[in-house]
Design an enzyme around this catalytic site. Structure first.
Site, PDB file in Angstrom:
ATOM      1  N   SER A   8       6.677   7.283   7.195  1.00 30.91           N
ATOM      2  CA  SER A   8       5.917   8.379   6.582  1.00 30.91           C
ATOM      3  C   SER A   8       6.106   9.604   7.461  1.00 30.91           C
ATOM      4  CB  SER A   8       4.444   7.982   6.545  1.00 30.91           C
ATOM      5  OG  SER A   8       3.641   9.118   6.282  1.00 30.91           O
ATOM      6  N   TYR A  25      -3.399   4.883  10.027  1.00 29.07           N
ATOM      7  CA  TYR A  25      -2.211   4.954   9.167  1.00 29.07           C
ATOM      8  C   TYR A  25      -1.042   5.556   9.957  1.00 29.07           C
ATOM      9  CZ  TYR A  25       0.737   6.085   5.124  1.00 29.07           C
ATOM     10  OH  TYR A  25       1.787   6.160   4.241  1.00 29.07           O
TER      11      TYR A  25
HETATM   12  P1  NAP Z   1       1.906   2.431  -4.258  1.00 32.26           P
HETATM   13  O1  NAP Z   1       2.198   3.142  -5.535  1.00 32.26           O
HETATM   14  O2  NAP Z   1       0.493   2.014  -4.000  1.00 32.26           O
HETATM   15  O3  NAP Z   1       2.861   1.177  -4.164  1.00 32.26           O
HETATM   16  C1  NAP Z   1       2.777   0.257  -3.126  1.00 32.26           C
HETATM   17  C2  NAP Z   1       2.994  -1.131  -3.679  1.00 32.26           C
HETATM   18  O4  NAP Z   1       2.964  -2.045  -2.590  1.00 32.26           O
HETATM   19  C3  NAP Z   1       1.891  -1.544  -4.628  1.00 32.26           C
HETATM   20  O5  NAP Z   1       2.426  -2.249  -5.734  1.00 32.26           O
HETATM   21  C4  NAP Z   1       1.050  -2.433  -3.748  1.00 32.26           C
HETATM   22  O6  NAP Z   1       0.294  -3.381  -4.453  1.00 32.26           O
HETATM   23  C5  NAP Z   1       2.096  -3.107  -2.923  1.00 32.26           C
HETATM   24  N1  NAP Z   1       1.513  -3.703  -1.735  1.00 32.26           N
HETATM   25  C6  NAP Z   1       0.538  -3.211  -0.961  1.00 32.26           C
HETATM   26  N2  NAP Z   1       0.243  -4.069   0.020  1.00 32.26           N
HETATM   27  C7  NAP Z   1       1.063  -5.116  -0.134  1.00 32.26           C
HETATM   28  C8  NAP Z   1       1.224  -6.323   0.556  1.00 32.26           C
HETATM   29  N3  NAP Z   1       0.466  -6.625   1.608  1.00 32.26           N
HETATM   30  N4  NAP Z   1       2.174  -7.174   0.140  1.00 32.26           N
HETATM   31  C9  NAP Z   1       2.926  -6.889  -0.940  1.00 32.26           C
HETATM   32  N5  NAP Z   1       2.803  -5.777  -1.644  1.00 32.26           N
HETATM   33  C10 NAP Z   1       1.866  -4.889  -1.255  1.00 32.26           C
HETATM   34  O7  NAP Z   1       2.305   3.307  -3.010  1.00 32.26           O
HETATM   35  P2  NAP Z   1       3.610   4.166  -2.668  1.00 32.26           P
HETATM   36  O8  NAP Z   1       3.197   5.554  -2.507  1.00 32.26           O
HETATM   37  O9  NAP Z   1       4.714   3.842  -3.580  1.00 32.26           O
HETATM   38  O10 NAP Z   1       3.888   3.599  -1.219  1.00 32.26           O
HETATM   39  C11 NAP Z   1       5.052   2.914  -0.846  1.00 32.26           C
HETATM   40  C12 NAP Z   1       5.275   3.129   0.648  1.00 32.26           C
HETATM   41  O11 NAP Z   1       5.480   4.507   0.877  1.00 32.26           O
HETATM   42  C13 NAP Z   1       4.103   2.726   1.526  1.00 32.26           C
HETATM   43  O12 NAP Z   1       4.598   2.122   2.697  1.00 32.26           O
HETATM   44  C14 NAP Z   1       3.472   4.055   1.868  1.00 32.26           C
HETATM   45  O13 NAP Z   1       2.772   4.021   3.077  1.00 32.26           O
HETATM   46  C15 NAP Z   1       4.676   4.942   1.943  1.00 32.26           C
HETATM   47  N6  NAP Z   1       4.415   6.370   1.794  1.00 32.26           N
HETATM   48  C16 NAP Z   1       3.889   6.879   0.629  1.00 32.26           C
HETATM   49  C17 NAP Z   1       3.650   8.235   0.547  1.00 32.26           C
HETATM   50  C18 NAP Z   1       3.081   8.876  -0.685  1.00 32.26           C
HETATM   51  O14 NAP Z   1       2.748  10.061  -0.637  1.00 32.26           O
HETATM   52  N7  NAP Z   1       2.963   8.188  -1.795  1.00 32.26           N
HETATM   53  C19 NAP Z   1       3.936   9.060   1.620  1.00 32.26           C
HETATM   54  C20 NAP Z   1       4.473   8.510   2.769  1.00 32.26           C
HETATM   55  C21 NAP Z   1       4.702   7.161   2.832  1.00 32.26           C
HETATM   56  P3  NAP Z   1      -1.242  -3.023  -4.736  1.00 32.26           P
HETATM   57  O15 NAP Z   1      -1.208  -1.982  -5.812  1.00 32.26           O
HETATM   58  O16 NAP Z   1      -1.801  -4.313  -5.173  1.00 32.26           O
HETATM   59  O17 NAP Z   1      -1.838  -2.501  -3.465  1.00 32.26           O
END
Ligand code: NAP
Length: 584
Positions: free
Chosen positions: A454, A467
């Site tokens: 991130s 985080y």
């Molecule tokens: P998201 O839409 O919430 O997708 C994350 C997915 O991972 C969800 O399906 C979630 O399931 C699943 N997940 C969470 N915990 C898990 C676990 N312990 N085992 C298996 N699956 C799990 O979020 P996203 O924004 O795409 O995030 C993806 C990655 O990008 C994360 O690492 C996040 O920290 C990083 N990131 C995101 C942003 C942003 O702005 N969106 C920015 C920087 C970094 P549930 O829905 O059941 O939780």
């Protein structure tokens, strides 16, 4: 040679060629032609894999391995004579059926001659070329750049000119022979291992190498100058061609093939993250692509063409994405699927993973599977890795993407909160790297690991201590692992997205507030991220690009890139910004 190889001798044009055969002669015949300085043993790994499905034929080119050399050497290695040899071999091993030709390095250079001259028509069904251009196409490529020298084209000429240093040396009299029969011949296998990371062993390179290399100097002397000066203008391939280009070839520029469709209209392109000696370093990938191509030609339909931009690079590769049920993970699974990869979609939400797998198949993945696992659960991850390796194979690309959000001051964050966020965001990545990375390294044929960190990894904030700590750890873990795995041809990238419009804002926890307040903040941050509206598909694109270019740290959105620059050049300003409390 692989076990079970049958050998025979074929006489042609004053030489005797040593020919080896594997597999069932009733199956389509694949003829493998080796390069310089090599013998047919360079193919041993690829041949063993192909022999499970095909009739595989390898021969030592005249003057190499256990084939005899022409007398005199001068004039004995012209492309016309090499074409005679090839026809003599195929007349013996597959008299009634055209063969599928595969060439590496000089094996490919001569095979281009075979597939562009009239007298072989009907004897060849397809051609897979690696790291060896047609001398005629090369000559035309040079002429075009000399005639219309734009700065870019002159740069291309100079670039390839520098990569061809050994070709000039091979034209000097006696020196190459002395070097190969002396120190170079003795050290060659060490040089190959160190520079190209091409594993020796299993009888490779053969003890004939010094004399192979000395004889083979005539391949260059008999052909290169003459053809480059007066390249044929009718060197059109009369068969479908598959071009496999290693990205890090020390001897050939990728630009050489820019206009290849003009000479080979039925062209399929493949790109590999590897050096020049791919028959030794990437036998799994090569045999998969050769097999797929041969079957598509035999079946009378063109090679499968995924529509995605990067199908040449990821077609048929095995890619696993965690957190693939939503947001960035889901978009990444689709992007790899569009590029023709086989996708394993992992999420703790079984239904969401299943939906991603199903849609992946619809958008281009030849195969896609859904797996349910909580990445923070070590045993569940061990089971997952065991199943994936047993049922689908060793990964080519691993994307450790699953993560959760947690906001709140340091003193509001409980030990339980800390554990949860570190368990998923950091330990999830550690488990993935350990379990899947180990098998990648053990296979020894390259690969790539992507970890979703991130911008919070390098941008401190009083509102995100847990985080940001988890993501900074992921960033450092990625950098350390990148250093450790570089020698094994495995790349590691850390992706730092920025604000991306996904579901994470709706599920992120807010420490130190009651449920109603938490819900209010989740809704507010979802609205703000919605207004920013940066799509996860763009992060997916950045992930594929990071793999292709083997980038170390990839800030994605403009704000992530800006913060990255500030962390380098204006860290004081970034620290001051960290003190601002976000109003949610
Ligand atoms: P998201 O839409 O919430 O997708 C994350 C997915 O991972 C969800 O399906 C979630 O399931 C699943 N997940 C969470 N915990 C898990 C676990 N312990 N085992 C298996 N699956 C799990 O979020 P996203 O924004 O795409 O995030 C993806 C990655 O990008 C994360 O690492 C996040 O920290 C990083 N990131 C995101 C942003 C942003 O702005 N969106 C920015 C920087 C970094 P549930 O829905 O059941 O939780």
């Amino acid at each position: 040679m692989p076990e079970g190889a049958r050998e025979r001798r074929v006489r042609t044009g004053g030489v005797e060629l040593c020919v080896a055969e594997l597999g069932d002669p009733g199956q389509p015949t694949v003829v493998l032609v080796h390069g310089y300085p090599d013998s047919k043993e360079v193919w041993s790994e690829v041949a063993a894999r192909l022999a499970e499905r095909f009739h595989v034929v390898l021969y030592d080119v005249r003057g190499h391995g256990r084939s005899t050399a022409p007398e005199p050497l001068r004039g004995g290695f012209t492309l016309a004579k090499l074409t005679d040899d090839f026809l003599a071999v195929v007349d013996e091993v597959s008299p009634d059926r055209p063969v599928h030709l595969v060439g590496h390095d000089w094996g490919s250079v001569q095979a281009w001659e075979f597939v562009t001259v009239g007298r072989t028509e009907g004897r060849i069904a397809s051609f897979t070329s690696m790291s060896g251009p047609s001398l005629d196409h090369f000559g035309q490529w040079i002429n075009a750049r000399v005639k219309r020298p734009t700065p870019r084209r002159v740069g291309q000429l100079l670039g390839q000119g520098a990569k061809s240093w050994y070709v000039y040396l091979l034209h000097t009299p006696a020196l190459p022979e002395l070097a190969w029969r002396g120190p170079l011949g003795k050290r060659w296998s060490k040089i190959l291992e160190r520079v190209e990371r091409a594993p020796g062993g299993g009888g490779y390179p053969t003890s004939s190498l010094p004399s192979d290399a000395a004889h083979g100097a005539w391949l260059y002397r008999d052909n290169v100058r003459a053809r480059l000066r007066r390249p044929r203008t009718d060197a059109y391939a009369h068969v479908p061609v598959q071009l496999i280009t290693p990205q890090d070839d020390a001897f050939l520029s990728e630009r050489l093939y820019d206009d290849l469709e003009q000479w080979a209209p039925r062209l399929t392109r493949r790109t590999l993250a590897a050096g020049h000696w791919i028959p030794r370093t990437r036998p799994d990938q090569l045999s998969a692509w050769i097999g797929e191509f041969v079957m598509s030609v035999e079946g009378g339909h063109p090679a499968p063409k995924a529509t995605g931009r990067h199908a040449d690079r990821f077609g048929g590769q095995l890619v696993l994405v965690t957190g693939a049920g939503s947001g960035i993970g889901r978009a990444t699974a689709f992007a790899f699927a569009e590029a023709g990869a086989r996708v394993v979609a992992v999420d703790r939400d079984a239904e969401a993973a299943a939906r991603t797998a199903e849609l992946s198949r619809l958008v281009g993945a030849p195969e896609a599977w859904a797996e349910t696992a909580d990445v923070s659960d070590e045993q569940a991850m061990e089971k997952l890795a065991e199943k994936v390796h047993r049922a689908y194979g060793v990964l080519d690309v691993l994307v450790n993407n699953a993560g959760i959000g947690l906001s709140g001051s340091f003193f509001a964050t409980t030990p339980e909160d800390w554990r949860k966020v570190l368990d998923v965001n950091l330990w999830g990545v550690i488990h993935g790297c350990r379990l899947f990375g180990a098998r990648m390294a053990e296979r020894g044929q390259g690969g790539h690991i992507v970890n979703t960190a991130s911008a919070a990894a390098y941008q401190p904030s009083r509102a995100l201590p847990a985080y940001s700590t988890s993501k900074a750890a992921v960033l450092m873990l990625s950098e350390c692992l990148r250093a450790e795995l570089a020698d094994q041809g495995i790349g590691v990238s850390a992706i730092c997205p920025g604000f991306v419009n996904t579901n994470i804002t709706a599920t992120a926890r807010f420490a130190g507030v009651d449920e109603a307040e938490e819900r209010r903040r989740q809704e507010k941050s979802s609205r703000l991220y919605g207004m920013r509206n940066y799509p996860p598909e763009k992060v997916a694109e950045a992930i594929l690009d990071a793999v292709i270019r083997n980038r170390a740290v990839v800030p994605v959105t403009p704000e992530a890139r800006g913060a990255h620059l500030m962390s380098r050049y204006l860290p004081g300003l970034l620290r001051r910004l960290a003190r601002v409390e976000p109003r949610l």
